[in-house]
Design a protein around this motif. Sequence first.
Motif, PDB file in Angstrom:
ATOM      1  N   GLN A 268      46.693  15.524  33.740  1.00  0.00           N
ATOM      2  CA  GLN A 268      47.327  16.531  34.576  1.00  0.00           C
ATOM      3  C   GLN A 268      47.739  17.723  33.720  1.00  0.00           C
ATOM      4  OE1 GLN A 268      50.770  15.135  36.682  1.00  0.00           O
ATOM      5  NE2 GLN A 268      51.257  17.151  37.470  1.00  0.00           N
TER       6      GLN A 268
ATOM      7  N   LEU B  65      45.927  10.002  34.391  1.00  0.00           N
ATOM      8  CA  LEU B  65      45.642   9.302  35.634  1.00  0.00           C
ATOM      9  C   LEU B  65      44.289   8.613  35.454  1.00  0.00           C
ATOM     10  CD1 LEU B  65      46.044   8.714  38.695  1.00  0.00           C
ATOM     11  CD2 LEU B  65      44.822  10.854  39.130  1.00  0.00           C
TER      12      LEU B  65
ATOM     13  N   ARG C  30      51.013  12.092  31.794  1.00  0.00           N
ATOM     14  CA  ARG C  30      50.107  12.996  32.521  1.00  0.00           C
ATOM     15  C   ARG C  30      48.716  12.413  32.738  1.00  0.00           C
ATOM     16  NH1 ARG C  30      51.044  19.166  31.083  1.00  0.00           N
ATOM     17  NH2 ARG C  30      53.238  19.258  31.596  1.00  0.00           N
TER      18      ARG C  30
ATOM     19  N   ARG D 153      49.066   5.538  36.238  1.00  0.00           N
ATOM     20  CA  ARG D 153      49.589   6.783  35.673  1.00  0.00           C
ATOM     21  C   ARG D 153      50.362   6.428  34.417  1.00  0.00           C
ATOM     22  NH1 ARG D 153      49.356  11.520  38.128  1.00  0.00           N
ATOM     23  NH2 ARG D 153      49.028  11.569  40.347  1.00  0.00           N
TER      24      ARG D 153
END
Length: 83
Positions: A80, A65, A63, A60
Amino acid sequence: MAYEKIAFFTGPDADPFFEALLNKGPEGFLNDLRGYHVEGLHEVVSDQELDYGRSDPFLRDGRYLAWWNVKDGYVGIAYQLFH
């Protein structure tokens, strides 16, 4: 959580990212994948819909991933959007 699925590579298409992980480390690997954000898939999915095994290693960064599985030969990255 909602994510923008940016990229997902399998088989030989994933090999350059495995090499980046080994040669450039986690940050280089993530940077290589992040480069696909502009031209990526732009598919909005929930975290349950990501092509991501819960036991897969992941990184991570803010935001972003990123996840991978060397044995099964895939890598992916998502962004995200919101909780």
